[in-house]
Design an enzyme around this catalytic site. Sequence first.
Site, PDB file in Angstrom:
ATOM      1  CD  GLN B 127      -2.487   1.134   2.747  1.00 38.69           C
ATOM      2  OE1 GLN B 127      -2.750   0.078   3.312  1.00 38.69           O
ATOM      3  NE2 GLN B 127      -2.764   2.312   3.280  1.00 38.69           N
ATOM      4  CB  SER B 130       1.711   6.852   4.912  1.00 32.45           C
ATOM      5  OG  SER B 130       0.570   6.412   5.565  1.00 32.45           O
ATOM      6  CD  GLU B 245      -7.133  -2.502   5.780  1.00 32.18           C
ATOM      7  OE1 GLU B 245      -7.375  -1.421   6.328  1.00 32.18           O
ATOM      8  OE2 GLU B 245      -6.008  -3.018   5.731  1.00 32.18           O
ATOM      9  CG  ASN B 376      -5.716   5.555  19.168  1.00 31.13           C
ATOM     10  OD1 ASN B 376      -5.814   4.966  18.080  1.00 31.13           O
ATOM     11  ND2 ASN B 376      -5.531   4.915  20.306  1.00 31.13           N
ATOM     12  CD  GLU B 377      -3.707  11.116  19.867  1.00 31.98           C
ATOM     13  OE1 GLU B 377      -3.330  10.487  18.844  1.00 31.98           O
ATOM     14  OE2 GLU B 377      -3.454  10.740  21.022  1.00 31.98           O
TER      15      GLU B 377
END
Lengths: 375, 396
Positions: B127, B130, B245, B376-377
């Site tokens: 993938q 990013s 996913e 998580n933020e």
Amino acid sequence: MSLSLGEEQEELRLLVRTFLDDKATSHRPPPPGTGPQKYDGGLWRQLSGQLGLTGLAVPERFGGAGLGPAELGVVLEEMGRALFPSPFFATAVLAGQTVTHCGDEAAMERWLPDIVSGALTATLATAEPDGSWAADPPATVADRGRDGWVLSGTKTYVVDGHTADLLLVTARCPDGVGLFGVPATAPGLTRTVLDALDPTRPLARIRLGATPASRIGTGDASESLAAVRDLVRAALAAEQVGGAAACLDMAVGHAKTREQFGRPIGSFQAIKHKCAQLLVEVECARSAARFAGSVVGSPGTEAAIAAAVARSYCSEAFTHAAKENIQIHGGIGFTWEHRAHLYLRRAKSSELLFGTPREERARLARLTMSEGAAP
Amino acid sequence: MRLDTSAELDAFRAEVRSFIRTHAPGRKTHAGVRAPAPALVPELRRWIARLHDAGYLGRSWPTEYGGLADPRPEPAFVVAEELARARAWGQIGAGALAAGALLAHGTEQQKHRFLPRLRSGQDLWCQLFSEPEAGSDLAGLRTRARRDGDHFVVDGQKVWTTNAQYADVGYLLARTDPGAPKTRGITAFALDMRAPGVEIRPLREITGTADFNEVFLDGVRIPADRVIGEVDGGWRVAGASLAQERGSVAARSAELLDDLSGLLALAARPGPEGLPPLGDAAVRDRLGRLATRVYVADLMSKAVQSRMAAGTDEPTDPAMVKVFFSDTNLDAVSLGVRLQGLDGLLAEGDDRAVDGGYWQDALLYARAYTIAGGANEVLRTTIAERALGLPREPRS
């Protein structure tokens, strides 16, 4: 079995939600120092006799619906959300489930139909001034007098103990822990309402001085009382989920409309993250409470594990939600008129009823170890 | 904890479990999504083919591409859970993600070219999303793809690419229209990882292992028929593929339950004076708290799975599961090190390390779960805005 509600459970939830929205939204906190909130007898008769809620988990042969802890959980989640003042938890859960599972057919015939109809309110008195819920063995003693059993001792933290028509009391007998039925009008019985942290759930101290009582079942009742305690804990966990969800709703509602620095405070990440975390915890708590509601009442350690998990998690999730709700409301949340403090009072009190999170964790550690490995 | 399932699913679970026990190559020794040793990769390609042939992977695919057209998510959850429970390898890299993109947005020609090769393990995918400057803010990616006749020419840099070193094809997002609003100028491609101008450098992480890579793209030419979906429509393609996913929701809690068993064993292991940590009330409390969270994580994941099966799930459900799982996982593996007393000082290179140094590695790796796949933020912001309807923050 599923962690989502079935069609009929969803209908029940809507029924209770609508009833409480219509009838019970406007109650304000009682003025400080004036004792616990009183319940509305008319509403009580409607929700018991008409809606049949007190008979949900009572066998059909006594006029109930023959359902179980999952449905009780549905009702309690809604009542917890509304902080609805009523003797439902004491009557339908504490006393109703104790009698339903006591194995004494005569006792069931005597009391369950009146619990179903709403004619009788009742509660369970187990805790004693030494501070343990189970009080095993109880310091309260049962003696066989000439005309039957008499009880002497003190029970405390009795939910709705000052208004209940019938008190189910545990006491020490020659053959173990005995369970007894004591009418509120029995001689030698005095009850004192306590100044409770949570004014929406009244608590009382009960003194018994050679008070006549009728024995329920024979022999040691410890085992059936332990099974009932799991049912009670699952029900209380469901009520805590409702309370936590209400706190989240209030906090989000406020965060969307309250503006500071020229924008709704809910657009600030600090507030958003608090609310998102509460939603995660509410969803987790609901999964845990529903699972407990679906397995308690069946034999085996799974019910005990599920009840311990649900109580340990839901207790802290509710308290966290109640605290954050006040923080997000700011100054207004610190006033007596605002209902936010009632949820904090309920949350903190519910943590302590029938076993603290720490006690639940200790139980869980023991139960999981004895299972050998994770199930 | 388990929920009652149908007899058919129970039988399927038993079959999958026995299949894994009999055929799975190796057992993962590290926690998390890690790169296999090079020598294992040919065997993993055969294993991936076998999982597809058995109907365990790609089960929902249409029959013409080798699937069973099974629309239910439950079997995929069972497979993901059983693989995780056995600490066995499954699909490696971005195969499931790429398949989701191709099935939803690929041309017939692309599906016929790539899907059989993916099923047979011939093509491993990675993938390429990013970037150093586009982590949580994925839509801010800067890798450029310029049209040049019947090709696109790609320049840029990708990072956090698992298995790039083994991958045959890259599922690439690149910017084709820098003038358009952020999410509108992005295009998805299937990139031949052996094309000239693709350079892969291993990235060593805090665990000391190199499970990720940096991928540099320098004038890489991609034929225009390798665009997946519409040009400038890549953001939608990426969104659709994420639906593939969902199995990870099931896998994570199976790992946690396995870790809980490990923790109980550690707590019962005699410490310095011959006493097990369990004798200490504070340890019992901490273990009880952790067991609570692990069971709750499992139940939450089961609740979301049952919502997915009923079609009543919310878009933010996987984010909620991930936030709770990753926080709980961090607590679990921290406790794993703590329960070892002074032996917690050792790592896997020392042959006296407890459990082969598993917990020390897992403690370090735990941060991958709280950061990757949406920090998580960022997920909490998404949950607040999408599930609770809180107002969006002003964005650039």
